[in-house]
Design a protein around this motif. Structure first.
Motif, PDB file in Angstrom:
ATOM      1  N   ALA A 171      53.071 -42.797 -20.570  1.00 33.63           N
ATOM      2  CA  ALA A 171      52.964 -43.500 -19.288  1.00 33.63           C
ATOM      3  C   ALA A 171      54.067 -44.549 -19.150  1.00 33.63           C
ATOM      4  N   LYS A 172      54.374 -45.259 -20.234  1.00 27.41           N
ATOM      5  CA  LYS A 172      55.423 -46.283 -20.159  1.00 27.41           C
ATOM      6  C   LYS A 172      56.789 -45.640 -19.925  1.00 27.41           C
ATOM      7  N   VAL A 173      57.060 -44.546 -20.616  1.00 27.47           N
ATOM      8  CA  VAL A 173      58.346 -43.872 -20.421  1.00 27.47           C
ATOM      9  C   VAL A 173      58.445 -43.317 -19.006  1.00 27.47           C
ATOM     10  N   ALA A 174      57.355 -42.794 -18.484  1.00 25.73           N
ATOM     11  CA  ALA A 174      57.364 -42.290 -17.103  1.00 25.73           C
ATOM     12  C   ALA A 174      57.677 -43.410 -16.114  1.00 25.73           C
ATOM     13  N   ALA A 175      57.162 -44.601 -16.378  1.00 22.95           N
ATOM     14  CA  ALA A 175      57.456 -45.739 -15.499  1.00 22.95           C
ATOM     15  C   ALA A 175      58.931 -46.130 -15.588  1.00 22.95           C
ATOM     16  N   ILE A 176      59.499 -46.071 -16.794  1.00 21.31           N
ATOM     17  CA  ILE A 176      60.935 -46.347 -16.958  1.00 21.31           C
ATOM     18  C   ILE A 176      61.750 -45.285 -16.224  1.00 21.31           C
TER      19      ILE A 176
ATOM     20  N   ALA B  43      60.971 -43.639 -13.587  1.00 20.21           N
ATOM     21  CA  ALA B  43      60.914 -43.856 -12.138  1.00 20.21           C
ATOM     22  C   ALA B  43      61.981 -44.864 -11.701  1.00 20.21           C
ATOM     23  N   ILE B  44      62.178 -45.914 -12.491  1.00 25.15           N
ATOM     24  CA  ILE B  44      63.214 -46.900 -12.164  1.00 25.15           C
ATOM     25  C   ILE B  44      64.603 -46.309 -12.411  1.00 25.15           C
ATOM     26  N   CYS B  45      64.730 -45.475 -13.439  1.00 25.90           N
ATOM     27  CA  CYS B  45      65.996 -44.769 -13.651  1.00 25.90           C
ATOM     28  C   CYS B  45      66.354 -43.943 -12.420  1.00 25.90           C
TER      29      CYS B  45
ATOM     30  N   ASP C 182      69.803 -44.049 -10.210  1.00 23.74           N
ATOM     31  CA  ASP C 182      70.672 -42.951 -10.650  1.00 23.74           C
ATOM     32  C   ASP C 182      71.214 -43.218 -12.052  1.00 23.74           C
ATOM     33  N   VAL C 183      70.303 -43.590 -12.948  1.00 25.01           N
ATOM     34  CA  VAL C 183      70.657 -43.897 -14.331  1.00 25.01           C
ATOM     35  C   VAL C 183      69.962 -42.903 -15.258  1.00 25.01           C
ATOM     36  N   PRO C 184      70.688 -42.175 -16.082  1.00 25.94           N
ATOM     37  CA  PRO C 184      70.019 -41.305 -17.060  1.00 25.94           C
ATOM     38  C   PRO C 184      69.207 -42.141 -18.055  1.00 25.94           C
ATOM     39  N   LEU C 185      68.011 -41.688 -18.342  1.00 27.46           N
ATOM     40  CA  LEU C 185      67.171 -42.398 -19.303  1.00 27.46           C
ATOM     41  C   LEU C 185      67.904 -42.592 -20.630  1.00 27.46           C
ATOM     42  N   ALA C 186      68.576 -41.557 -21.094  1.00 23.59           N
ATOM     43  CA  ALA C 186      69.260 -41.642 -22.391  1.00 23.59           C
ATOM     44  C   ALA C 186      70.394 -42.662 -22.365  1.00 23.59           C
TER      45      ALA C 186
END
Length: 356
Positions: free
Chosen positions: A266-271, A273-275, A279-283
């Protein structure tokens, strides 16, 4: 603080490159790769300006050191790159043929790992590593996997063996100029604080505990390192994969070497969404976030191919706006008070290069 001094080739203002090369995958971590893939990954790193390589005897039971040494001899014969390896896990012949098939390293070298932090074992481990690395100079040596999480009830015993023996061996080699810097390579910051209260170290390699997802090391460990002038290298910036693959790939997301639980997902999914909004790749965010902390000098994801290496170079160069980090803080997705990048950096062309 790490200040290389034995060779003019490495005595430069920025000792460790911001992006380093984690060599665990060269030891067939989780899956087998070819000698050619390993060689090409190292070649791409050298060509791309990556100047720091980290390995350990445990990685593939010597295979990663052998492959890295062979590749660096070809692609960095002048020994410009900085090299670190580890001690505390000594490889011995598997005389009983009982090597576990459950190892996360899918390689067979006829050697098996044994924990030993004594003076003699550390000296023997370094000599064996030098041979596997083709006689290449070793700049940094870390004591591998100390800590309560790693050893449980045997922590005090193994810590005593290190402080009374292994540390003395490392300090002697450093004083003699045979290595440049010493530290711990661990998954728990608490043990770093424990040893810093008792001995002198130059650098710490901390895996998984200071990432975009988890900042447990920020409260006391990073300020202590800054105060003491101890550099920090961040390993495991993807937290075992979830910060690289995200939550939408369809595969099982891993966190801390096991399937992630619902709270982490859930926390990664929230991050994510902001990515998406920026237009920022999570990695890219995962690689760049740790570098904002003052004592952090390098981040070292693991690489198994040239393609992975080239992608990481583009991700580190991705221009992330300050508003992205601000939004993460406002959403409570970054711990209060931690360092964040205060200006975008990198090459605008990195975005196009990553999408090719």
């Amino acid at each position: 603080m790490f200040r290389p001094g034995r060779s003019e080739a490495i005595a430069r203002p920025s000792a460790l490159t911001a992006l380093g090369f984690g060599a665990a995958p060269l030891g067939n971590l989780y899956r087998q790769i070819s000698d050619s893939d390993a060689d090409q990954a190292v070649a791409a790193a050298v060509a791309g300006g990556v100047g720091y390589f980290d390995v350990a005897p445990q990685y593939g039971r010597g295979l990663a050191e052998q492959r890295l040494g062979d590749a660096l001899a070809k692609h960095d014969p002048e020994q410009r790159a900085i090299l670190s390896t580890k001690v505390g896990i000594l490889l011995r012949p598997d005389v009983d043929g009982g090597a576990s098939s459950e190892s996360i390293f899918k390689s067979s070298t006829g050697l098996i790992p044994h924990y030993d932090y004594s003076y003699d074992a550390v000296m023997a481990s370094i000599e064996a590593s030098k041979k596997r690395l083709g006689g290449r100079a070793i700049n940094i040596v870390y004591a591998h996997d100390l800590g309560r999480r790693a050893h449980g009830e045997r922590h005090e015993e193994r810590m005593a063996a290190f402080l009374e023996g292994g540390y003395r061996a490392l300090a002697e080699l450093r004083s003699a100029g045979q290595i440049d810097a010493i530290g711990l390579g661990v998954n728990e910051w608490e043990v770093c604080e424990e040893v810093l209260a008792q001995a002198d170290f130059d650098i710490m390699l901390l895996a998984g505990r200071y990432t975009l997802l988890e900042q447990s090391a920020a409260a006391t460990f990073l300020p202590l390192c800054e105060q003491r002038g101890v550099d920090v290298v961040i390993g495991g910036p993807y937290n075992s994969g979830i910060l690289a693959m995200g939550t939408r790939s369809g595969g099982v997301p891993y966190y801390d070497y096991r399937p992630a639980d619902e709270a982490v997902i859930a926390k990664v999914a929230a991050i994510e969404a902001i990515c998406d909004r920026h237009d920022v790749p999570l990695a890219a965010a995962a690689l760049q976030f740790p570098l904002a902390a003052k004592p952090v000098v390098s981040v070292i994801p693991g690489f198994a191919s040239a393609a992975e290496l080239e992608q990481a170079i583009a991700l580190v160069a991705w221009r992330i706006p300050y508003s992205f980090w601000h939004d993460l803080q406002d959403a409570g997705l970054i711990a209060p008070g931690v360092s964040i990048p205060h200006a975008p950096f990198g090459d605008p062309a990195a975005k196009d290069s990553l999408k090719q």
